[in-house]
Design an enzyme around this catalytic site. Structure first.
Site, PDB file in Angstrom:
ATOM      1  CB  THR A 275       1.273   0.961   4.985  1.00 12.99           C
ATOM      2  OG1 THR A 275       1.323   0.215   3.758  1.00 12.99           O
ATOM      3  CG2 THR A 275       2.228   0.358   5.992  1.00 12.99           C
ATOM      4  CD  GLU A 276      -4.992  -0.539   3.795  1.00 13.76           C
ATOM      5  OE1 GLU A 276      -4.192  -0.587   4.756  1.00 13.76           O
ATOM      6  OE2 GLU A 276      -5.769  -1.473   3.503  1.00 13.76           O
TER       7      GLU A 276
ATOM      8  CE1 TYR B  46      -5.165  -7.932  11.114  1.00 13.77           C
ATOM      9  CE2 TYR B  46      -6.433  -6.432   9.751  1.00 13.77           C
ATOM     10  CZ  TYR B  46      -5.861  -7.677   9.959  1.00 13.77           C
ATOM     11  OH  TYR B  46      -5.976  -8.653   8.991  1.00 13.77           O
ATOM     12  CG  PHE B  47      -0.132  -2.780  16.038  1.00 12.20           C
ATOM     13  CD1 PHE B  47      -1.161  -3.389  16.729  1.00 12.20           C
ATOM     14  CD2 PHE B  47       1.169  -3.029  16.461  1.00 12.20           C
ATOM     15  CE1 PHE B  47      -0.925  -4.232  17.803  1.00 12.20           C
ATOM     16  CE2 PHE B  47       1.424  -3.863  17.545  1.00 12.20           C
ATOM     17  CZ  PHE B  47       0.381  -4.473  18.205  1.00 12.20           C
ATOM     18  CG  ASP B  48      -4.497  -1.250  10.055  1.00 10.05           C
ATOM     19  OD1 ASP B  48      -4.415  -2.175  10.889  1.00 10.05           O
ATOM     20  OD2 ASP B  48      -5.341  -1.240   9.135  1.00 10.05           O
TER      21      ASP B  48
ATOM     22  NE  ARG C 264      -3.448  -2.773   0.308  1.00 14.21           N
ATOM     23  CZ  ARG C 264      -3.969  -3.506   1.281  1.00 14.21           C
ATOM     24  NH1 ARG C 264      -3.295  -3.714   2.418  1.00 14.21           N
ATOM     25  NH2 ARG C 264      -5.147  -4.085   1.123  1.00 14.21           N
TER      26      ARG C 264
ATOM     27  CG  ASP D 140      -2.976  -5.715  -1.350  1.00 11.17           C
ATOM     28  OD1 ASP D 140      -4.055  -5.594  -1.970  1.00 11.17           O
ATOM     29  OD2 ASP D 140      -2.913  -6.201  -0.204  1.00 11.17           O
TER      30      ASP D 140
ATOM     31  CG  HIS E 253      -5.903  -8.385  -1.596  1.00  4.42           C
ATOM     32  ND1 HIS E 253      -6.028  -7.111  -1.089  1.00  4.42           N
ATOM     33  CD2 HIS E 253      -6.787  -9.144  -0.898  1.00  4.42           C
ATOM     34  CE1 HIS E 253      -6.940  -7.106  -0.123  1.00  4.42           C
ATOM     35  NE2 HIS E 253      -7.420  -8.324   0.008  1.00  4.42           N
TER      36      HIS E 253
ATOM     37  CD  GLU F  91      -9.981  -8.133   2.924  1.00  8.18           C
ATOM     38  OE1 GLU F  91     -10.550  -7.560   3.849  1.00  8.18           O
ATOM     39  OE2 GLU F  91      -9.004  -7.634   2.312  1.00  8.18           O
TER      40      GLU F  91
ATOM     41  CD1 TRP G  87      -7.501 -13.052   7.962  1.00 10.30           C
ATOM     42  CD2 TRP G  87      -8.360 -11.027   8.317  1.00 10.30           C
ATOM     43  NE1 TRP G  87      -8.395 -12.806   6.951  1.00 10.30           N
ATOM     44  CE2 TRP G  87      -8.945 -11.558   7.143  1.00 10.30           C
ATOM     45  CE3 TRP G  87      -8.749  -9.741   8.732  1.00 10.30           C
ATOM     46  CZ2 TRP G  87      -9.900 -10.868   6.395  1.00 10.30           C
ATOM     47  CZ3 TRP G  87      -9.691  -9.064   7.977  1.00 10.30           C
ATOM     48  CH2 TRP G  87     -10.258  -9.624   6.826  1.00 10.30           C
TER      49      TRP G  87
HETATM   50  C1  ACM Z   1      -6.701  -8.949   5.784  1.00  9.74           C
HETATM   51  O1  ACM Z   1      -6.857  -8.065   6.641  1.00  9.74           O
HETATM   52  N1  ACM Z   1      -7.336  -8.888   4.639  1.00  9.74           N
HETATM   53  C2  ACM Z   1      -5.829 -10.072   6.006  1.00  9.74           C
END
Ligand code: ACM
Length: 496
Positions: free
Chosen positions: A425-426, A373-375, A117, A146, A217, A281, A348
């Site tokens: 990192t979006e 998820y530290f984002d 990202r 991705d 992705h 996804e 996840w």
């Molecule tokens: C994920 O958050 N799609 C692994």
């Protein structure tokens, strides 16, 4: 004072200020690393830190004995010595007299960094690997591809990096915001650069597990080679949005030849026994309408949506033929017996999926988004990233990857292999943003991964105070307050 806290530590009176390092047989690598950290020369006598191999300790176990006139670090393995080196690094330069016998709680102590990202410079990757080692993490899961970027050079497929590594602009704010920054972004790593990074990490006891996210992705790969997908006549730019793209690989021979070639080259760069194949996804709408996919599904006697586990099974076989173990993200249903049991699962969605995967016979890396998820923003402060729920330092500290009495896997048995943090990192375009997201939450997860169950959050906070000084001195913390574009909690606006 140490983070993560050692399994057993007894403090004695006094301290030792060593003037050199004495490397016993089989300890030169860790000794040189310690010399680099402390500035102490490799010598033969005086008040030294002696490193010695000693049979009979566990695979990552070490002992450290500090007396007023010397220190002795012992381990059976290089991994054990390297863990002890990081302990000495934290204690230096005046080592308190003590006795430590220490070993990790979990074998897989990981951090995912998403360089797809947002591309991160190599220099930062080296710094980051070294900070992982400081916290006794032993896995860097590198998310290399991705929808928004392809970051690894692949010989014979130049468009992956000529085209797939660059996007015209980036979305600002959360998925679907409709706001863009108008700034081109991109970059990639050559195989040679990645090999050098692998060696740098190995010297510190950190293994890099590369991820090529398949069969979803993959929009950046499809921008480079549209025929890999389901609509070869449709030109797709590298994606500039966040979210889940409907564009996925086709199920034809060309797509599998691509997967085989890429994974083969990736295995050549990364000696890790594990290769991550993604699997998350993956909307199957394009397979429902693609004549090729419908025919394949009919041949197999499944619905087009069921081509997803079938596809992952094929990737598992490709990785197996390379002599490696495949790892994939856990999607609802994946663990339900439709995947080979030796596929390692990164769980996840939530911890219950991880527990289900263990029950189905998998080895599992616990990575529930609610704790790892530290984002996600870490407070209600203005300027925090537009990702929820708030995941505080305390939330991370209170997460237990073995909750419910799950067994630890020994690498062959079903169970929890370990845990890892995710730095997507979006919303983190620079190393400064990543530093802000990572610290101090990585310190808390390191305790969960390495240390025996804790003495409580207050005790951890106390140790963390001194540790943050250490991190500041190493330049690991952002120099100024970091703000995230599209931040929530900024009064009167949600996007800049
Ligand atoms: C994920 O958050 N799609 C692994």
């Amino acid at each position: 004072m140490l983070v993560p806290r050692p399994a057993r530590l007894t403090r004695h009176a006094g301290s030792c200020v060593p003037t050199g390092i004495l490397a016993g047989p089989g300890t030169r690598g860790p000794a040189r690393l310690l010399s680099g950290y402390t500035g102490l020369p490799l010598v033969h006598n005086g008040p030294v830190i002696r490193l010695a191999r000693k049979p009979g300790l566990g695979p990552e176990e070490y002992t450290l004995e500090v007396t007023p006139d010397h220190a002795l670090l012992t381990a059976s393995t290089e991994a054990g010595l390297l863990a002890g080196v990081q302990t000495i690094r934290q204690l230096s330069p005046r080592l308190p007299c003590l006795t430590i016998r220490d070993a990790p709680r979990l074998p897989w102590r990981g951090v995912l960094l998403d360089v797809a990202r947002h591309f991160m410079p190599l220099e930062f990757l080296r710094e980051f690997v070294d900070l992982l080692a400081l916290h006794k993490y032993n896995v860097l899961h590198l998310h290399l591809t991705d929808d928004q970027g392809w970051r690894i050079e692949i010989t014979g497929r130049p468009r992956l990096t000529e085209v797939g590594a660059w996007r015209a602009e980036s979305m600002v704010g959360p998925a679907g915001s409709g706001v863009f920054d108008g700034v081109p972004h991109g970059g990639f790593y050559t195989q040679r650069e990645l090999r050098e990074l692998v060696a740098f990490a190995a010297e510190r006891g950190v293994r890099i597990v590369p991820e090529i996210d398949l069969p979803g992705h993959v929009r950046a790969a499809l921008a480079a080679y549209p025929s890999l997908g389901n609509r070869p006549s449709v030109a797709l730019p590298v994606w500039t949005e966040w979210g889940i793209s409907p564009d996925i690989l086709g199920v034809h021979d060309e797509a599998f030849a691509f997967c085989r070639d890429v994974l083969d080259q990736v295995a050549g760069v990364f000696p890790s026994p594990y290769l991550h194949i993604g699997g998350d996804e993956c909307p199957t709408t394009q397979w429902e309408t693609s004549p090729i996919a419908r025919r394949k599904a009919a041949d197999l006697g499944v619905r087009p949506a069921e081509l997803h586990p079938w596809f992952l099974g094929r990737l598992h076989d490709i990785v197996g033929a390379l002599g490696r173990r495949a790892v994939c993200w856990d999607e609802t249903g994946h663990a339900a017996g439709r995947l080979p049991a030796d596929l390692v699962v990164t769980a996840w969605r939530d911890a219950a999926h991880g527990a289900l995967a263990v029950a189905r016979g998998h080895q599992v890396v616990m990575a529930p988004h609610t704790a790892t998820y530290f984002d996600y923003r870490q407070s209600e402060e203005p300027g925090e990233p537009p990702r929820e729920p708030v995941t505080t330092l305390e939330d991370v500290y209170r997460f237990d990857p073995l909750a419910g009495g799950l067994p630890v896997s020994d690498g062959t048995t079903p169970g929890v292999l370990g845990t890892q943090a995710q730095l997507w990192t979006e919303h983190a375009p620079t190393p400064e943003h990543v530093r802000h997201l990572a610290f101090p939450r990585l310190c808390a997860l390191a305790e969960r991964a390495w240390s025996p169950p804790g003495r409580g959050y207050a005790e951890f906070r106390q140790r963390l105070t001194g540790h943050l000084d250490r991190l500041r001195a190493l330049g690991a913390l952002p120099k100024e307050r970091v703000r995230f574009a599209g931040a929530l909690g900024v009064p009167g606006k949600t996007v800049p």
